[in-house]
Design a protein around this motif. Structure first.
Motif, mmCIF file in Angstrom:
data_model
loop_
_atom_site.group_PDB
_atom_site.id
_atom_site.type_symbol
_atom_site.label_atom_id
_atom_site.label_comp_id
_atom_site.label_asym_id
_atom_site.label_seq_id
_atom_site.Cartn_x
_atom_site.Cartn_y
_atom_site.Cartn_z
ATOM 1 N N ILE A 1 35.295 -31.897 -50.411
ATOM 2 C CA ILE A 1 35.602 -30.553 -50.900
ATOM 3 C C ILE A 1 36.148 -29.686 -49.779
ATOM 4 O O ILE A 1 37.116 -28.930 -49.955
ATOM 5 C CB ILE A 1 34.356 -29.915 -51.539
ATOM 6 C CG1 ILE A 1 33.952 -30.675 -52.801
ATOM 7 C CG2 ILE A 1 34.609 -28.444 -51.877
ATOM 8 C CD1 ILE A 1 32.615 -30.249 -53.379
ATOM 9 N N GLU A 2 35.553 -29.781 -48.594
ATOM 10 C CA GLU A 2 36.049 -29.004 -47.455
ATOM 11 C C GLU A 2 37.483 -29.388 -47.137
ATOM 12 O O GLU A 2 38.302 -28.538 -46.775
ATOM 13 C CB GLU A 2 35.148 -29.219 -46.244
ATOM 14 C CG GLU A 2 33.824 -28.482 -46.316
ATOM 15 C CD GLU A 2 33.017 -28.625 -45.042
ATOM 16 O OE1 GLU A 2 33.485 -29.299 -44.102
ATOM 17 O OE2 GLU A 2 31.907 -28.065 -44.988
ATOM 18 N N HIS A 3 37.786 -30.691 -47.232
ATOM 19 C CA HIS A 3 39.150 -31.126 -46.946
ATOM 20 C C HIS A 3 40.125 -30.575 -47.982
ATOM 21 O O HIS A 3 41.222 -30.112 -47.643
ATOM 22 C CB HIS A 3 39.230 -32.655 -46.925
ATOM 23 C CG HIS A 3 40.527 -33.171 -46.383
ATOM 24 N ND1 HIS A 3 41.032 -34.398 -46.714
ATOM 25 C CD2 HIS A 3 41.428 -32.613 -45.537
ATOM 26 C CE1 HIS A 3 42.193 -34.584 -46.092
ATOM 27 N NE2 HIS A 3 42.447 -33.511 -45.374
ATOM 28 N N MET A 4 39.736 -30.595 -49.241
ATOM 29 C CA MET A 4 40.577 -29.996 -50.278
ATOM 30 C C MET A 4 40.709 -28.495 -50.079
ATOM 31 O O MET A 4 41.756 -27.903 -50.330
ATOM 32 C CB MET A 4 39.961 -30.244 -51.663
ATOM 33 C CG MET A 4 40.085 -31.648 -52.186
ATOM 34 S SD MET A 4 39.394 -31.784 -53.860
ATOM 35 C CE MET A 4 40.560 -30.789 -54.800
ATOM 36 N N GLY A 5 39.621 -27.887 -49.613
ATOM 37 C CA GLY A 5 39.523 -26.432 -49.563
ATOM 38 C C GLY A 5 38.763 -25.944 -50.774
ATOM 39 O O GLY A 5 39.054 -26.355 -51.905
ATOM 40 N N TRP A 6 37.757 -25.121 -50.533
ATOM 41 C CA TRP A 6 36.919 -24.675 -51.641
ATOM 42 C C TRP A 6 37.703 -23.951 -52.732
ATOM 43 O O TRP A 6 37.481 -24.202 -53.928
ATOM 44 C CB TRP A 6 35.777 -23.812 -51.118
ATOM 45 C CG TRP A 6 34.614 -24.632 -50.674
ATOM 46 C CD1 TRP A 6 34.303 -24.994 -49.391
ATOM 47 C CD2 TRP A 6 33.616 -25.226 -51.503
ATOM 48 N NE1 TRP A 6 33.178 -25.770 -49.372
ATOM 49 C CE2 TRP A 6 32.726 -25.930 -50.655
ATOM 50 C CE3 TRP A 6 33.383 -25.234 -52.871
ATOM 51 C CZ2 TRP A 6 31.631 -26.628 -51.134
ATOM 52 C CZ3 TRP A 6 32.280 -25.929 -53.365
ATOM 53 C CH2 TRP A 6 31.421 -26.621 -52.500
ATOM 54 N N PRO A 7 38.633 -23.062 -52.418
ATOM 55 C CA PRO A 7 39.397 -22.416 -53.498
ATOM 56 C C PRO A 7 40.142 -23.425 -54.373
ATOM 57 O O PRO A 7 40.150 -23.311 -55.601
ATOM 58 C CB PRO A 7 40.356 -21.490 -52.744
ATOM 59 C CG PRO A 7 39.647 -21.193 -51.461
ATOM 60 C CD PRO A 7 38.954 -22.476 -51.107
#
Length: 356
Positions: A266-272
């Motif tokens: 999720i951090e890699h995707m970005g939370w937004p």
């Protein structure tokens, strides 16, 4: 004077860190000569050397003539690593005995500046590939700790930065261990044959500690890679499946049982982006009383849990503040959810001047 010693010890530490994390081809003649010298010190003739391209190959390699009790799953029972570890421990005891009578004021400063940061860096960066290659957890505190440069660097810094004096024989033994641990990758000494691994050809790290500690991290590929293609992906020090780095998706995150791997993806995707793609329902927002100017956002996630999006109270090394998510119980109030993560009530959390 103590500041000067600490600075010099820190410079020595960085030199040793470079040796530990080198991606240059192994110096095979130097490694074989040093390991042969260590074998002689425990009363054994030099072994036959079997070079491999990675730790994975090293752990899978069974040299001809290998005895049944020299299988890799019984590494802690092998006599040669035990005897070599005892040899190193004896040397360390003798070196410490030379330091102790003088009550040297700078020894602890040097050790805090060299040994502990280097050991943490080796454990964070070079041990994860071993863990990934081993079928069972690595016994770091036995053989692999002996191969860490941390203890050798400690005595080098004590000598050069703090003025410790060792005998010629002690310096010779330290030189043997230095060559054996810095000329190649990990090695596995059986009685007749020593399997030795090449170093990685690529190693991507980030600084994460106050004393220059590093850990593996890469956002667009494997953090550690060997010439035979064997590799390890890592996100801020956490070993992760390749998909976390190459193709994180909501579906894969939902199917992943490991909560830490999910967090990294999720951090890699970005939370937004994750919130948007996963279609999470916004429950409520509120100004963050512990982080003025920032907002708390509470989303409904799944199975009676919710996720609280917050902004880190302290800056990262690049000057930015990281947005992160925390899984919380089914609160309706973001402030109550934030307080719960600190063990506080909503009322007490709202009174915080600033969190970190």
């Amino acid at each position: 004077m103590s500041v000067h010693v600490q600075r010099e010890a820190a410079a020595i530490r960085e030199t040793w860190l470079g040796k530990a994390l080198s991606t240059r081809p192994a110096g095979r003649p130097a490694a074989e000569a040093a390991i042969s010298g260590l074998y002689r010190l425990i009363g054994l003739p030099p072994p036959r050397f079997h070079w491999v391209s990675s730790p994975a190959k090293g752990l899978a390699t069974v040299p001809p003539g290998t005895r049944a009790w020299e299988s890799i799953d019984r590494l802690t029972e092998w006599p040669v690593p035990r005897r070599l570890s005892t040899l190193a421990a004896t040397l360390r005891h003798e070196l410490d005995a030379r330091l102790r009578p003088r009550g040297r004021p700078f020894d602890q400063i040097v050790r805090r500046t060299t040994y502990f940061p280097l050991q943490r860096s080796v454990t964070s960066t070079l041990v994860p590939p071993l863990n990934a290659a081993h079928e069972s957890p690595v016994h770091r505190r036995t053989w692999y700790d002996t191969l860490s440069v941390a203890w050798i660097a400690e005595y080098d810094a004590l000598r050069r930065a703090a003025g410790a004096v060792f005998t010629g024989e002690q310096r010779r033994l330290l030189a043997l261990w230095t060559a054996a641990t810095t000329s190649c990758g990990w090695w596995w000494p059986r009685e007749d044959t020593c399997v030795v691994s090449e170093r990685p050809v690529a190693l991507h790290t980030e600084v994460w500690g106050e004393n220059g500690e590093v850990r593996p991290h890469r956002e667009d590929g494997p953090a550690v890679r060997y010439a035979d293609g064997w590799d390890l992906h890592a996100w801020h020090g956490m070993p992760v499946p390749a998909w976390v780095i190459t193709d994180p998706s909501v579906r894969r995150i939902a199917d992943e049982p490991n909560v830490e791997v999910r967090r990294c993806a999720i951090e890699h995707m970005g939370w937004p982006a994750y919130v948007d793609q996963a279609g999470l329902r916004l429950v409520a927002t509120a100004p963050d009383p512990g982080n003025p100017g920032c907002e708390l956002r509470l989303y409904d996630m799944r199975a009676g849990t919710r996720v609280l999006l917050a902004v880190n109270g302290s800056q990262e090394r690049d000057g930015h503040r990281r947005r992160y998510g925390l899984t919380v119980p089914a609160f309706d109030d973001p402030i109550a959810a934030a307080g719960w993560t600190y063990g506080l009530s909503a009322e007490h959390y709202s009174l915080l001047q600033r969190r970190t």
